[in-house]
Design a protein around this motif. Sequence first.
Motif, PDB file in Angstrom:
ATOM      1  N   LEU A 148       1.062  -1.400   0.151  1.00 41.32           N
ATOM      2  CA  LEU A 148      -0.082  -0.120   0.007  1.00 41.32           C
ATOM      3  C   LEU A 148       0.940   1.259   0.169  1.00 41.32           C
ATOM      4  CD1 LEU A 148      -2.627  -1.102   2.731  1.00 41.32           C
ATOM      5  CD2 LEU A 148      -3.051  -0.443   0.146  1.00 41.32           C
ATOM      6  N   VAL A 149       2.015   1.210   0.885  1.00 41.33           N
ATOM      7  CA  VAL A 149       2.972   2.304   0.712  1.00 41.33           C
ATOM      8  C   VAL A 149       3.849   2.980  -0.490  1.00 41.33           C
ATOM      9  CG1 VAL A 149       4.967   3.461   2.296  1.00 41.33           C
ATOM     10  CG2 VAL A 149       3.125   2.430   2.827  1.00 41.33           C
ATOM     11  N   GLY A 150       4.511   1.123  -0.477  1.00 40.15           N
ATOM     12  CA  GLY A 150       4.726   1.432  -2.320  1.00 40.15           C
ATOM     13  C   GLY A 150       4.474   0.676  -2.875  1.00 40.15           C
ATOM     14  N   GLY A 151       3.038   1.537  -3.846  1.00 41.00           N
ATOM     15  CA  GLY A 151       2.636   1.235  -5.061  1.00 41.00           C
ATOM     16  C   GLY A 151       2.232   0.016  -5.592  1.00 41.00           C
ATOM     17  N   PHE A 152       2.641  -0.837  -4.959  1.00 40.94           N
ATOM     18  CA  PHE A 152       2.553  -2.180  -6.159  1.00 40.94           C
ATOM     19  C   PHE A 152       1.831  -3.528  -5.577  1.00 40.94           C
ATOM     20  CE2 PHE A 152       5.675  -2.289  -2.451  1.00 40.94           C
ATOM     21  CZ  PHE A 152       5.332  -3.583  -1.976  1.00 40.94           C
ATOM     22  N   TYR A 153       1.963  -4.250  -6.256  1.00 40.24           N
ATOM     23  CA  TYR A 153       1.358  -5.681  -5.925  1.00 40.24           C
ATOM     24  C   TYR A 153       2.214  -7.027  -5.397  1.00 40.24           C
ATOM     25  CZ  TYR A 153      -2.801  -3.494  -7.674  1.00 40.24           C
ATOM     26  OH  TYR A 153      -3.434  -2.417  -8.090  1.00 40.24           O
ATOM     27  N   VAL A 154       2.042  -7.546  -4.179  1.00 40.14           N
ATOM     28  CA  VAL A 154       3.257  -8.533  -3.698  1.00 40.14           C
ATOM     29  C   VAL A 154       2.581  -9.865  -4.903  1.00 40.14           C
ATOM     30  CG1 VAL A 154       3.062 -10.230  -1.484  1.00 40.14           C
ATOM     31  CG2 VAL A 154       2.145  -7.819  -1.199  1.00 40.14           C
ATOM     32  N   PHE A 155       3.689  -9.822  -4.772  1.00 38.39           N
ATOM     33  CA  PHE A 155       4.102 -11.481  -6.067  1.00 38.39           C
ATOM     34  C   PHE A 155       2.739 -12.124  -5.159  1.00 38.39           C
ATOM     35  CE2 PHE A 155       8.226 -10.904  -7.879  1.00 38.39           C
ATOM     36  CZ  PHE A 155       8.196  -9.700  -8.544  1.00 38.39           C
ATOM     37  N   LYS A 156       1.696 -13.512  -6.575  1.00 33.98           N
ATOM     38  CA  LYS A 156       1.402 -14.355  -6.168  1.00 33.98           C
ATOM     39  C   LYS A 156       1.623 -15.064  -7.474  1.00 33.98           C
ATOM     40  CE  LYS A 156      -1.184 -15.357  -3.111  1.00 33.98           C
ATOM     41  NZ  LYS A 156      -0.879 -16.014  -1.644  1.00 33.98           N
ATOM     42  N   HIS A 157       2.280 -15.223  -8.340  1.00 34.87           N
ATOM     43  CA  HIS A 157       1.997 -15.777  -9.172  1.00 34.87           C
ATOM     44  C   HIS A 157       3.812 -16.203 -10.063  1.00 34.87           C
ATOM     45  CE1 HIS A 157       2.512 -12.073 -11.333  1.00 34.87           C
ATOM     46  NE2 HIS A 157       2.882 -12.359 -11.783  1.00 34.87           N
ATOM     47  N   GLU A 158       3.545 -16.914 -10.712  1.00 40.77           N
ATOM     48  CA  GLU A 158       4.936 -17.502 -11.201  1.00 40.77           C
ATOM     49  C   GLU A 158       4.615 -17.711 -12.542  1.00 40.77           C
ATOM     50  OE1 GLU A 158       7.170 -19.295  -9.458  1.00 40.77           O
ATOM     51  OE2 GLU A 158       5.979 -20.741  -9.296  1.00 40.77           O
ATOM     52  N   TYR A 159       5.407 -17.943 -14.044  1.00 41.06           N
ATOM     53  CA  TYR A 159       4.754 -18.715 -14.968  1.00 41.06           C
ATOM     54  C   TYR A 159       5.268 -19.942 -15.609  1.00 41.06           C
ATOM     55  CZ  TYR A 159       4.294 -13.540 -15.324  1.00 41.06           C
ATOM     56  OH  TYR A 159       4.292 -12.110 -15.177  1.00 41.06           O
ATOM     57  N   LEU A 160       4.873 -20.290 -16.467  1.00 40.28           N
ATOM     58  CA  LEU A 160       5.214 -21.668 -16.934  1.00 40.28           C
ATOM     59  C   LEU A 160       4.897 -21.790 -18.375  1.00 40.28           C
ATOM     60  CD1 LEU A 160       3.914 -25.642 -16.492  1.00 40.28           C
ATOM     61  CD2 LEU A 160       4.711 -24.358 -18.443  1.00 40.28           C
ATOM     62  N   PHE A 161       5.899 -21.391 -18.944  1.00 42.30           N
ATOM     63  CA  PHE A 161       6.423 -21.485 -20.099  1.00 42.30           C
ATOM     64  C   PHE A 161       6.288 -22.238 -21.250  1.00 42.30           C
ATOM     65  CE2 PHE A 161       7.688 -17.298 -18.756  1.00 42.30           C
ATOM     66  CZ  PHE A 161       6.361 -16.334 -19.309  1.00 42.30           C
ATOM     67  N   LEU A 162       5.703 -22.490 -22.467  1.00 44.55           N
ATOM     68  CA  LEU A 162       5.730 -24.376 -23.124  1.00 44.55           C
ATOM     69  C   LEU A 162       6.014 -23.963 -24.229  1.00 44.55           C
ATOM     70  CD1 LEU A 162       5.210 -27.168 -21.911  1.00 44.55           C
ATOM     71  CD2 LEU A 162       3.400 -26.954 -23.321  1.00 44.55           C
TER      72      LEU A 162
END
Length: 367
Positions: free
Chosen positions: A349-363
């Motif tokens: 909230l202070v820093g104006g970002f969103y907390v990481f809750k995901h990663e990717y799988l590239f196929l």
Amino acid sequence: MIAHGSDKQSVEDDSLLRLDQQALLSRLEALVSAPSIDVLRAEIATLRREVRDPAGSLGARNANNVVEYTTRYLDEELAQIGAAQGLERAIYYLGRLARSAEGPRTGAINDIDLNRWKSYSDLITDSLWMIERRDNSGVHTAGYWGNFVPQIPNQLMRRYTRRGDWVIDPFAGSGTTLIEAQRLGRNALGIDLQPQMVEHTRTLLAAEPNRPHSTCVVEAGDSLSVDYGALLKRHGARSAQLVIIHPPYHDIIRFSDDLRDLSNAATIPDFLQRLGDLVDRLLPHLDRGRYLALVIGDKYARGEWHPLGFQAMNAILQRKVLLKSIVVKNFESTAGKRSQQELWRYRALVGGFYVFKHEYLFLFRKK
């Protein structure tokens, strides 16, 4: 939620029905001639009872004329036929069930029986993977910081390999991919830079049952310099049918002090260059038309979100591959962060970002 399933059936398996193949096919063929949907429903109700009687007319009489179903799968198929709104739709379902009784129909690169595709309910076909908790069965452990959930290689190997195929993991870590390969009857070659992790993985593999008699080996070395062809040949393989890459997410976790370690790459461009070089070394040993999977996340540094996942995707796309899918997987907090959820929410909230809750799988598929 993704459950950890076997190679052939879904997690909803129950008792096994062994039926006489020809007797079942004859009954299904006769049902196609039903004069009305009401007559067909009555016959289906009778059939649902009869298939459960091993001593009845549909019970298997000899080992050479047997078709097997789980009780739940066959009952659900028959129930769907009986619930059909019209005769034409019911006959369509009958034809599908008859094909499943005639024998398996598998694709070119896996063991999935397409005549019984509904039995693989735990195989994911969507691009959003919600995994509530990692599979910690058998010798799997979450003790190695940075390892990935076993469900990922399990899903990939069941979709993109057959029993006996070879899988390469150039960042073996604590052996997650190799353990899953051994469970599923696949062969696997793992590489890791840290000798202590290689010994740890060998210990885990020795403790995990190897009933399919797979060859799963891990070697100490730099994934950017080992001779993959020679290692495969040493174990009787000419090539691999799947590559799973789960590299460090640049310098988020420093896995060692070795400068060859990708987590010690000086910059993101350096990291991406070395990742591309690795793919160049791997692709000659991957069969044409087979798949390479990259599991990676982004990073946040000095107040800026760095799209490391898509940068890595673009680096690999410069090679002779096609992008087949992008999967977003939820990323549950580490044990340390779970106790600081309020702090991280405040920082966001202070820093104006969103907390990481995901990663990717590239196929990717090799051209």
